[in-house]
Structures are given as C-alpha cells and as structure tokens.
Enzyme design. Sequence first.
Site, PDB file in Angstrom:
ATOM      1  N   ASP A  25       0.803  -1.228   0.000  1.00 21.14           N
ATOM      2  CA  ASP A  25       0.000   0.000   0.000  1.00 21.14           C
ATOM      3  C   ASP A  25       0.834   1.277   0.000  1.00 21.14           C
ATOM      4  OD1 ASP A  25      -2.587  -0.971  -0.261  1.00 21.14           O
ATOM      5  OD2 ASP A  25      -2.643  -1.549   1.849  1.00 21.14           O
ATOM      6  N   ASP A  35      -7.343  -4.233  -4.588  1.00 18.66           N
ATOM      7  CA  ASP A  35      -7.026  -2.882  -4.103  1.00 18.66           C
ATOM      8  C   ASP A  35      -5.709  -2.371  -4.695  1.00 18.66           C
ATOM      9  OD1 ASP A  35      -8.316  -4.746  -2.404  1.00 18.66           O
ATOM     10  OD2 ASP A  35      -8.246  -3.400  -0.699  1.00 18.66           O
TER      11      ASP A  35
END
Length: 381
Positions: free
Chosen positions: A101, A158
């Site tokens: 991320d 994601d």
Amino acid sequence: MNFDIVQSFRDHGWLKETEQKLDRKMRFAVGKAREVSWMPYTTENGRWKETRIGWWTNGFWPASMWQMYRMTGTELYREEALRAENMLDEALRNFKNLSHDTGFMWLIHSGVRYALEKSPESFDRTLFAAEMLAARFNPNGFIRAWNGEGREGWAIVDCMMNLPLLYWASEETGDPRFRLIAMAHADTTLRRFVRPDGSCNHIVIFDPETGEYLENPGGQGYQSGSSWSRGQSWALYGFVLSFLHTGEPRYLEASKRVADYFISEITEDWIPRCDFRQPEEPALKDNAAGNIAACGLLELAGALPETEGRGYFEAAVRILQAQEASDANWAADDPAVFTRCTSAWHDIPGRHMTMTYGDYFFIEAIRKLQGDRLLFWYPNR
Ligand code: GLY
C-alpha cells in the site's frame, strides 16, 4: 477530465455549499488532529482514535490536507500536510512492515508536494515507496499484497490503486521497469479478478513458485464469489488510472465494465451496499466505496467522448449527492464526515464507521467538480 462536462456543474449551489461545509469541518478536524500524536484514520467519541504509524490509510490525512489547501489556499492545511508527511517517516524507517500500500501512503501527498514544490525530500520518499512496491513483484505476474508467512502468493484488487506510484517512478526516472511491473500486475488483475459481468474478486491466491491460480477467498466481502463493493470501486478507479498512465485501451474497457456493473447495483438509493451479494440483513452500506467510485466515474467520464462520458458523470454526481444527503455529519461534534463506511463485511465493530479515506475521496471528487486539473494519482502529468 473532460472539462466541458465539468463546466456545466461548476456553479451548482450544492457544490458551493459543500465547499463551505468541508472547510468548516476540516478546520475542526485539524484542531482535533493536533490534540493527538497519531495519524487520523477513524473517530470515537468525537476524537481521532489511536492508529499506528505504518497503517495503510496513513496517506489519506495529508492528501486531504493538500486537497483542502488547493480548495481554500489556507496555510493551516499545508502545514498540517507537512506535519503528517514528517510523521510518516517512521513507517519508512520500519520498512519491513510495509505492505503493497505504499502508493496510498505516499504518492497522493509526497508525490503531490514534489509536483507542486519540487521538494527533494518528498521526491526521495515517493521514490523509496515505489522501490518498495516494485520489490514485491513476483515474476509470475503479480504484486504480493500482504506480509506474513503463507501469504507469499496473495494478490488483492485494491493494488490497482497503488500502481500509479510505479507509473510515476518510471516517468520520473526514465526507467521502464516500474511501469512494466505495474502493467504485468494490471494484466493479471484483468485476467484473474475481473469477472465477465464486471464484478471482481477481492483476493486471488497464486502458487508463489509457479504462478498457478489456487483460490479466491471472500476477503473483506461476504464470501468467495460475492462482490465487495469497495473492491469494485478500487478496480473501477484503478483501471482508468492505468489507462491514463499507459494509454492502453484494455484498461479503459475494464474500468467501463466494472463501472457499468457498479452503477447497475446501486440505482435504488445510489449508496453502495458493503457487498453487492450480501444477504438483505444486515443492510450494510459503504460510503467509502461510493466516494471512491465517484472519483473513478468522473475520470472515466473525462477519458471518454462526451456522449459516452455524460452518463458516468451523472452517476458520480448522484452518488455524491445521495451519500452527502444521507450520511454526512457536518456538525462540530466529530472530526469525520461520512458515517457509514464499512471496513469489512465480517468485521462487526468496523460496520458503519468513519474513515479518513471515505472523506478523502469525497473531497477529491468535489475538487474534480470544481475543475481542479491536478490528479493526485498522476501528480506529474
Ligand atoms: N485497501 C483495504 C480496504 O479497502 O479496506
């Protein structure tokens, strides 16, 4: 963005009122952030709840500050963005704990600050984040999502939103390897995550040695084979961003396919359910999915000819207005705005909570509607 479409909305009264409400609320939120020594993520009893440095959401607070600074020109927001950026250096020092991320965590504030101010330390942070993400690439064609033994072959949808960091790194350094990694991962996501009807898997597990497809657990959605709405919104927005960075039509087509499916699932009230295939009760919603999707729909509208794009633009506005009317808390009794974000279907305390990224994507969408051309996911464009 196609600014002819946006132009038609620029003077809308709702947009002007929302800007004022956001400024009042975010000034209050900054005051509350300065009472604590952690990065805002969610709230409890009217205060920011403690969240560790290194959590994947850390970048959304400084990114919100940059969006607000551009909206208002108020120095308070820029100062708070820099304070948060410095705070995040602890996560760079503890780099072994980083997941995939790093795009969420640095591109949308350090990358933005570098684009605006040419700050060398922001450049270094963003490039370091890109190197960390590239290092997670498995040559079988996917980026490893999370740490922990047994998760070597896990990839999640994601990650499509982290790929812009890799495109940025290739554009800034002239080295194509970051872009090639991003495209390999995007192609795997297209093949293994996006279903023919436009719904998506959240997680796909591959054999990390051979790349063989093993299974797709339900992840943050209801169950395997269901349709976690935030995952759909990450895909919708992530694919159009891959299109903007590469010009590859297959990514634009993928974004449209997911968008058509997403819109077809929300027309009842324009507020996404947490999982489009969840049971009727509990009637869980996810404002974060709605606001992320709205940003993706606005970019999609801008990437298409006006006749085709207008429907996506109108869907985005409907989502934003429906969510704002139903779920925004503008009172100075809590620093967060949206009240029905949901972390995961099976996370009972995480149902209908506040989240900085639920709010961040709303602010980003408002900035797009106001005509700001700086795309935080492509700050060097
Ligand atoms: N990227 C994790 C989430 O959307 O909850």
